[in-house]
Enzyme design. Structure first.
Site, short mmCIF file in Angstrom:
data_model
loop_
_atom_site.label_atom_id
_atom_site.label_comp_id
_atom_site.label_asym_id
_atom_site.label_seq_id
_atom_site.Cartn_x
_atom_site.Cartn_y
_atom_site.Cartn_z
N HIS A 23 0.53 -7.79 -2.96
CA HIS A 23 0.70 -8.60 -1.76
C HIS A 23 -0.40 -8.26 -0.75
O HIS A 23 -1.00 -9.15 -0.13
CB HIS A 23 2.08 -8.34 -1.16
CG HIS A 23 2.41 -9.28 -0.05
ND1 HIS A 23 3.00 -10.51 -0.25
CD2 HIS A 23 2.17 -9.20 1.27
CE1 HIS A 23 3.13 -11.13 0.90
NE2 HIS A 23 2.64 -10.35 1.84
N TYR A 24 -0.65 -6.96 -0.60
CA TYR A 24 -1.70 -6.47 0.31
C TYR A 24 -3.07 -7.02 -0.10
O TYR A 24 -3.82 -7.53 0.73
CB TYR A 24 -1.65 -4.94 0.25
CG TYR A 24 -2.84 -4.18 0.74
CD1 TYR A 24 -3.06 -3.97 2.11
CD2 TYR A 24 -3.75 -3.60 -0.15
CE1 TYR A 24 -4.14 -3.22 2.55
CE2 TYR A 24 -4.81 -2.85 0.28
CZ TYR A 24 -5.01 -2.67 1.63
OH TYR A 24 -6.08 -1.93 2.07
N MET A 25 -3.38 -6.97 -1.38
CA MET A 25 -4.67 -7.46 -1.86
C MET A 25 -4.82 -8.96 -1.58
O MET A 25 -5.88 -9.42 -1.17
CB MET A 25 -4.83 -7.21 -3.36
CG MET A 25 -4.89 -5.74 -3.73
SD MET A 25 -6.32 -4.91 -3.03
CE MET A 25 -7.61 -5.56 -4.08
#
Ligand SMILES: NC(=O)c1ccc[n+]([C@@H]2O[C@H](COP(=O)([O-])OP(=O)(O)OC[C@H]3O[C@@H](n4cnc5c(N)ncnc54)[C@H](OP(=O)(O)O)[C@@H]3O)[C@@H](O)[C@H]2O)c1
Length: 216
Positions: free
Chosen positions: A129-131
């Protein structure tokens, strides 16, 4: 040069602040907890209390007003809740871009990530999700009219800096010290490099030469 850093209290942001202040730049930034101002003053920087997930675009523009360049070195962290990642690494960048525009700041340097970082590993959903949030923020900034630079460091360490890096349009993801990333950011801010997505990892080219080589 006047520099406003979002994420000025972080591992990378605080190093950038210290380096720039030592070079004679005027440095300020956004900090979240009142007790953090003493550390900013200790490195010769100043700040405005605020949280990038809740501050308004107008408040951020007014905090950064008078700066020549904005640096976004904040990050919710790959293991934070998705909604914080969205609010900081995603919407935070979009808010910073809009605030820079309304404060008349034409330059923004964004600290992003290697898109292929740890593709060989089975990472948790929050990391993915962060990426994805980082990638979307890159795309949004690239589509803005600002003179942006996006710097994608490999995995960050707190090892002492070496003064040398490998910096270019595409690098192999390994790791790099925050000291060397901060020195690269300081050199890029003092260069005429604009509108480039750059990857940086540990390497053997002195940072000044690595930045100068981008202009050839
Ligand atoms: N860690 C890695 O291996 C890695 C690899 C590549 C790229 N990056 C990226 O590199 C950048 C710097 O990473 P780092 O590990 O040096 O940073 P860090 O030490 O984790 O510091 C993060 C900074 O962001 C601030 N921040 C977090 N949430 C915020 C919010 N809601 N409002 C305002 N400020 C907020 C923190 O403030 P507080 O001091 O108040 O917590 C701190 O100043 C980040 O963008 C990160 O995504 C990291």
């Amino acid at each position: 040069m006047n520099v406003f850093i979002i994420g000025i209290t972080g591992g990378t942001g605080s190093r950038v602040a210290g380096l720039l202040a030592k070079q004679g730049d005027l440095v300020s930034g956004l900090y979240r907890r009142p007790e953090q101002i003493a550390a900013l003053h200790a490195v010769g920087a100043d700040g405005t209390l605020g949280d990038v997930s809740t501050i308004s675009e107008q408040e951020l523009a007014s905090a950064a007003s008078g700066s020549d360049v904005m640096v976004f070195a904040a990050g919710a962290g790959a293991h934070d809740q998705d909604k914080m990642i969205d609010a900081v690494d995603g919407d935070g960048v979009r808010k910073a871009t809009a605030a820079a525009r309304s404060a008349g700041i034409s330059r923004l340097l964004l600290v992003s990530v290697f898109p292929e970082a740890w593709r060989e590993r089975d990472m948790p959903k929050s990391f993915e999700h962060y990426m994805a949030a980082k990638k979307r923020a890159d795309v949004d900034l690239v589509r803005s009219e600002l003179d942006w630079v996006i710097l994608r460091p490999s995995a960050l360490t707190n090892d002492p800096g070496t003064g040398s890096v490998s910096l270019g349009l595409a690098e192999i993801h390994v790791d790099i010290s925050r000291d060397d990333v901060a020195a690269t950011i300081a050199a890029l801010l003092h260069s005429v490099v604009r509108r480039r997505i750059l990857e940086v990892t540990a390497g053997s080219t002195p940072i000044g030469s690595a930045v100068t080589a981008l202009l050839n």
